[in-house]
Scaffold this active site. Sequence first.
Site, PDB file in Angstrom:
ATOM      1  NE  ARG A 167      -2.261  -1.730  11.410  1.00  0.00           N
ATOM      2  CZ  ARG A 167      -2.214  -1.492  10.100  1.00  0.00           C
ATOM      3  NH1 ARG A 167      -0.964  -1.450   9.380  1.00  0.00           N
ATOM      4  NH2 ARG A 167      -3.296  -1.065   9.250  1.00  0.00           N
ATOM      5  NE  ARG A 191      -2.232   0.886   3.754  1.00  0.00           N
ATOM      6  CZ  ARG A 191      -3.247   0.510   4.426  1.00  0.00           C
ATOM      7  NH1 ARG A 191      -4.395   0.751   4.378  1.00  0.00           N
ATOM      8  NH2 ARG A 191      -2.683   0.018   5.735  1.00  0.00           N
TER       9      ARG A 191
HETATM   10  P1  AP5 Z   1      -7.260  -0.188   2.266  1.00  0.00           P
HETATM   11  O1  AP5 Z   1      -8.648   0.296   1.733  1.00  0.00           O
HETATM   12  O2  AP5 Z   1      -6.339   0.983   2.649  1.00  0.00           O
HETATM   13  O3  AP5 Z   1      -7.568  -1.016   3.603  1.00  0.00           O
HETATM   14  P2  AP5 Z   1      -8.188  -0.630   5.306  1.00  0.00           P
HETATM   15  O4  AP5 Z   1      -9.211  -1.669   5.523  1.00  0.00           O
HETATM   16  O5  AP5 Z   1      -8.739   0.872   5.023  1.00  0.00           O
HETATM   17  O6  AP5 Z   1      -7.032  -0.844   5.964  1.00  0.00           O
HETATM   18  P3  AP5 Z   1      -6.234  -0.041   7.043  1.00  0.00           P
HETATM   19  O7  AP5 Z   1      -4.759  -0.803   7.265  1.00  0.00           O
HETATM   20  O8  AP5 Z   1      -6.543   1.423   7.000  1.00  0.00           O
HETATM   21  O9  AP5 Z   1      -7.102  -0.438   8.624  1.00  0.00           O
HETATM   22  P4  AP5 Z   1      -6.825  -0.418   9.726  1.00  0.00           P
HETATM   23  O10 AP5 Z   1      -8.014  -0.376  10.440  1.00  0.00           O
HETATM   24  O11 AP5 Z   1      -5.784  -1.372  10.546  1.00  0.00           O
HETATM   25  O12 AP5 Z   1      -5.924   1.048  10.103  1.00  0.00           O
HETATM   26  P5  AP5 Z   1      -6.463   2.279  10.473  1.00  0.00           P
HETATM   27  O13 AP5 Z   1      -5.935   3.352   9.499  1.00  0.00           O
HETATM   28  O14 AP5 Z   1      -7.991   2.329  10.512  1.00  0.00           O
HETATM   29  O15 AP5 Z   1      -6.576  -1.089   1.491  1.00  0.00           O
HETATM   30  C1  AP5 Z   1      -5.226  -1.845   1.608  1.00  0.00           C
HETATM   31  C2  AP5 Z   1      -4.472  -2.186   0.535  1.00  0.00           C
HETATM   32  O16 AP5 Z   1      -5.218  -3.143  -0.295  1.00  0.00           O
HETATM   33  C3  AP5 Z   1      -4.371  -0.816  -0.515  1.00  0.00           C
HETATM   34  O17 AP5 Z   1      -3.115  -0.998  -1.133  1.00  0.00           O
HETATM   35  C4  AP5 Z   1      -5.397  -0.943  -1.453  1.00  0.00           C
HETATM   36  O18 AP5 Z   1      -4.937  -0.425  -2.670  1.00  0.00           O
HETATM   37  C5  AP5 Z   1      -5.603  -2.670  -1.564  1.00  0.00           C
HETATM   38  N1  AP5 Z   1      -7.013  -2.956  -1.919  1.00  0.00           N
HETATM   39  C6  AP5 Z   1      -8.257  -2.639  -1.199  1.00  0.00           C
HETATM   40  N2  AP5 Z   1      -9.163  -3.379  -1.733  1.00  0.00           N
HETATM   41  C7  AP5 Z   1      -8.544  -4.263  -2.577  1.00  0.00           C
HETATM   42  C8  AP5 Z   1      -9.172  -5.461  -3.245  1.00  0.00           C
HETATM   43  N3  AP5 Z   1     -10.432  -5.685  -3.046  1.00  0.00           N
HETATM   44  N4  AP5 Z   1      -8.194  -6.161  -3.962  1.00  0.00           N
HETATM   45  C9  AP5 Z   1      -7.004  -5.929  -3.972  1.00  0.00           C
HETATM   46  N5  AP5 Z   1      -6.477  -4.979  -3.252  1.00  0.00           N
HETATM   47  C10 AP5 Z   1      -7.256  -3.980  -2.589  1.00  0.00           C
HETATM   48  O19 AP5 Z   1      -5.693   2.359  11.955  1.00  0.00           O
HETATM   49  C11 AP5 Z   1      -4.450   2.730  12.271  1.00  0.00           C
HETATM   50  C12 AP5 Z   1      -4.274   2.581  13.478  1.00  0.00           C
HETATM   51  O20 AP5 Z   1      -4.797   3.743  14.410  1.00  0.00           O
HETATM   52  C13 AP5 Z   1      -4.586   1.394  14.622  1.00  0.00           C
HETATM   53  O21 AP5 Z   1      -3.819   0.234  14.362  1.00  0.00           O
HETATM   54  C14 AP5 Z   1      -4.593   1.870  15.883  1.00  0.00           C
HETATM   55  O22 AP5 Z   1      -3.362   2.141  16.424  1.00  0.00           O
HETATM   56  C15 AP5 Z   1      -5.446   3.463  15.575  1.00  0.00           C
HETATM   57  N6  AP5 Z   1      -6.728   3.265  15.682  1.00  0.00           N
HETATM   58  C16 AP5 Z   1      -7.490   3.634  14.708  1.00  0.00           C
HETATM   59  N7  AP5 Z   1      -8.824   3.489  15.032  1.00  0.00           N
HETATM   60  C17 AP5 Z   1      -9.005   3.156  16.278  1.00  0.00           C
HETATM   61  C18 AP5 Z   1      -9.865   3.044  17.305  1.00  0.00           C
HETATM   62  N8  AP5 Z   1     -11.161   3.031  16.762  1.00  0.00           N
HETATM   63  N9  AP5 Z   1      -9.524   2.702  18.549  1.00  0.00           N
HETATM   64  C19 AP5 Z   1      -8.084   2.706  18.788  1.00  0.00           C
HETATM   65  N10 AP5 Z   1      -7.018   3.088  17.937  1.00  0.00           N
HETATM   66  C20 AP5 Z   1      -7.572   3.113  16.671  1.00  0.00           C
HETATM   67 MG    MG Z   2      -8.043   2.640   6.488  1.00  0.00          MG
END
Ligand code: AP5
Ligand code: MG
Length: 209
Positions: free
Chosen positions: A167, A123
């Site tokens: 994660r 990504r």
């Molecule tokens: P993408 O769409 O970016 O995936 P995503 O589900 O959004 O993944 P994230 O890594 O953003 O989710 P996350 O929940 O771990 O992270 P977040 O930022 O929320 O797609 C991923 C890749 O795959 C891309 O390259 C895309 O192009 C590709 N792709 C997508 N769909 C595809 C398909 N169908 N086929 C092929 N390729 C595909 O959280 C980050 C951190 O923030 C957490 O670890 C935590 O520390 C903190 N945090 C966030 N929310 C909270 C909360 N509610 N409480 C406490 N801590 C929190």
């Molecule tokens: Mg995301």
Amino acid sequence: MHLIFIGAPGSGKGTQADRLRKNDGYYHVSTGDLLRSEVAKASSLGLRIKELIDNGQLVDDSTVLDLFSSNLMLDKHKYILDGFPRTINQCNLLADKLLHDQPFKAVYFEVDEGKIVERIVNRRVAPKSGKIYNLIFDPPEVDGVCDISGEKLIHRDDDKEEVVKNRLKIYRESIAEILDFYSKLSKLHRVDASESPDLVYDQIQKLLK
Ligand code: AP5
Ligand code: MG
């Protein structure tokens, strides 16, 4: 009707939210994006958040809830809530403090874990435009540069393989009770997120009818 996106890291929540924002008039609020903007300010709160995110740990509920609630007008727009809730406590906070009687569907992105690490390590994101790329599945036209804004693409600090493993471990610890929570409310809808982005989008469109 609001949509709550639930799914593993890399399951495609942000990618689909961006499509629904462009094509279907949704507002997209991602707790991960909000936390990363706080980190970018380099405030003392931001530095504390950075350490947690970079280790793949969760940020405390009250910090996330404060950031999240100050960015929502749930009675005025239809929202995609991406990345919140992540624990059963956050499910209860969302229901009691934010959603109240607002209509919503919880959409669970089911994905084969074998695909996740490959998706995440490849990504690249454009911090300003928010566009999400993948070096294998959806590369930018010019290497390392956003097609929309021309800005330099970055590799998230928490997208290193060892952090992704942590994660995923945290995700596995809480997902069953979150699914149970929404299933008991008859609000849970599953999509097969192992499919291509177009096919996942089609499945979500069917849920909106
Ligand atoms: P993408 O769409 O970016 O995936 P995503 O589900 O959004 O993944 P994230 O890594 O953003 O989710 P996350 O929940 O771990 O992270 P977040 O930022 O929320 O797609 C991923 C890749 O795959 C891309 O390259 C895309 O192009 C590709 N792709 C997508 N769909 C595809 C398909 N169908 N086929 C092929 N390729 C595909 O959280 C980050 C951190 O923030 C957490 O670890 C935590 O520390 C903190 N945090 C966030 N929310 C909270 C909360 N509610 N409480 C406490 N801590 C929190
Ligand atoms: Mg995301």
